[in-house]
Design an enzyme around this catalytic site. Structure first.
Site, short mmCIF file in Angstrom:
data_model
loop_
_atom_site.label_atom_id
_atom_site.label_comp_id
_atom_site.label_asym_id
_atom_site.label_seq_id
_atom_site.Cartn_x
_atom_site.Cartn_y
_atom_site.Cartn_z
N TYR A 16 0.85 -1.19 0.00
CA TYR A 16 0.00 0.00 0.00
C TYR A 16 0.88 1.24 0.00
CZ TYR A 16 -3.57 3.41 1.22
OH TYR A 16 -4.40 4.50 1.21
N ASP A 74 9.28 2.59 0.66
CA ASP A 74 8.19 3.29 1.30
C ASP A 74 8.25 2.97 2.80
OD1 ASP A 74 5.84 4.22 2.35
OD2 ASP A 74 4.55 3.39 0.80
N LYS A 79 3.73 9.40 9.14
CA LYS A 79 3.40 8.92 10.48
C LYS A 79 4.36 9.46 11.55
CE LYS A 79 1.03 4.83 8.66
NZ LYS A 79 -0.36 5.27 8.81
#
Length: 448
Positions: free
Chosen positions: A143, A235, A264
């Site tokens: 994702y 990522d 995050k």
């Protein structure tokens, strides 16, 4: 457990928001999500006053937990008191950029944005602009945010949009391959190597159950991208500043990607993203280069302060020792519980990440004493090796509906808040305690 207030809030939300939520994953809780009133340490308290041990941690950003240490809170409050934003650079964004570059091996320069999705979108555009090529290789089930270039399913021979609203012509430039499959990657490069701008991968699949790379897989990706003049993009929106500590997952695996995306934790719980890597590549962003990227809220001073204070606190205290220690205890305890009660299931995770995947097959209880004791490591000598999830399809074939429809609710009734489906990670924070771990393990025993 009373949830009248959450039900009433959800009813109101359905009238003004699609599905009653602002992010689709939040609607995965049936029959409706509980609404959180506040957080305390490693816990959340919902609108009805119910308290839960929180292993979701905002889906990863809250390394320090809900109660921020005094110096972190003070630094954020001071910055917020000086005005929300200015539309011109501030010193704190330079400070955070220098901190990241000092600690992450691959980072020479960095561009801050506002979300992980924005980071990966910009990284894909940068890779295409830098190489002059069109195609991006991604891992099936990986994702990389809600963006057109990666909301793609199928395989490299027949890629298709995984969402309405994305033209098929967009998907044709994205080549999905299974994680941990070197042969599939070789085939893609043999056919498309001259037009592959980058391979985009999570170091650990973190949005599809937690799948660890097989030994040598990332080294292989580094070699094949170098051989074909493509970029390797890690990522690290999920793993960044969580796996491998301040050096991130790339330092743990000993791999230096060309570009890295962050999100995050690097924003300390506030909206953030970043694209970082080799200076000669990142310099292709405007204004120094020809790849346009801009954003009103990029480098937002309150976010930058939150990220810097969080990472500085982690560097000066025992944050990683604490969260990784509790993570290890959780996974070891879960391994013992699963061996006794659900021997086909697989415990996954590393450092402060953990999950139990409801895999359907296993080697039998007689072999479980030899398995990985604290999370699957794709070890070929492990008796579970042939049964452990090695890619997203393996996780998808698990008993995902049982996890979502039965198990999640049983854990909630015992006061334990887990991620909303079989695929999302669960995280340990600095706010969690040994007592939280023990309570959670007892709840797993009961629910399983």
């Amino acid at each position: 457990m009373n949830d009248d207030s959450s039900r009433e809030l959800y009813d109101r939300a359905l009238s003004v928001m699609p599905g009653g939520v602002n992010s689709a994953v939040r609607a995965a809780i049936e029959p409706y999500p509980f609404f959180v009133r506040k957080g305390e340490g490693g816990h959340v308290i919902d609108a009805d006053g119910n308290r839960y041990v929180d292993w979701v941690m905002g889906l990863g950003p809250l390394l320090l937990g809900h109660d921020l240490p005094d110096p972190v809170r003070a630094g954020i409050q001071q910055r917020a008191s000086e005005g929300p934003m200015y539309g011109t650079p501030t010193e704190v964004e330079v400070d955070l950029a220098e901190f990241v570059a000092r600690h992450v091996p691959s980072v020479e320069k960095i561009r801050f944005v506002n979300s992980g999705t924005e980071a990966t979108t910009s990284a894909v555009r940068l890779a295409r602009g830098y190489t002059g090529r069109n195609k991006i290789v991604v891992m099936q089930g990986g994702y990389h945010g809600a963006q057109e270039s990666t909301l793609v399913e199928g395989d490299a021979d027949d890629p298709k949009p995984s969402s309405a609203g994305i033209p098929q012509s967009f998907a044709e430039h994205t080549l999905p391959v299974p994680f941990n499959d070197e042969d599939a990657m070789r085939e893609v490069f043999e056919e498309h190597g001259d037009d592959i701008a980058a391979v985009l991968t999570e170091p650990i699949l973190g949005n599809y159950g937690i799948v660890y790379p097989e030994e040598g897989y990332h080294e292989f990706l580094r070699e094949i991208t170098d051989e074909h003049g493509s970029l390797l993009i890690f990522d690290e929106v999920i793993t960044g500043f969580r796996v491998g500590g301040l050096g991130c997952a790339q330092s743990e695996f000993g791999i230096t990607p060309d570009l890295t995306t962050f999100g995050k934790i690097v924003g300390g719980g506030f909206p953030v993203g970043a694209i970082a890597g080799r200076a000669e590549i990142v310099e292709h962003f405007a204004p120094t280069g020809d790849v346009f990227q801009a954003g009103t809220f990029s480098g937002h001073p309150v976010t930058m302060a939150a990220g810097l204070e969080t990472l500085q606190f982690a560097a000066a205290n025992d944050v990683y020792e604490h969260v990784n220690g509790l993570g290890d205890k959780l996974r070891r305890g879960l391994t013992e519980i699963v061996a006794d009660q659900a021997p086909s299931y697989t415990v996954t995770g590393t450092d402060s990440m953990f999950k139990v995947i409801f895999t359907r097959e296993g080697p039998g209880p007689d072999s479980l004493e030899e398995q990985c004791p604290a999370g699957c490591r794709q070890d070929p000598t492990c008796p579970r090796y042939d049964y452990s999830p090695k890619n997203a399809a393996d996780v998808k074939n698990a008993e995902t509906e049982r996890w979502r429809r039965i198990f999640w609710g049983q854990m909630k009734e015992q006061g334990v808040f887990l991620s909303q489906n079989q695929f999302e990670c669960q995280f340990v924070s600095y706010g969690h305690t040994e007592e939280d771990v023990e309570e959670t393990l007892e709840a797993y025993k009961e629910a399983l």
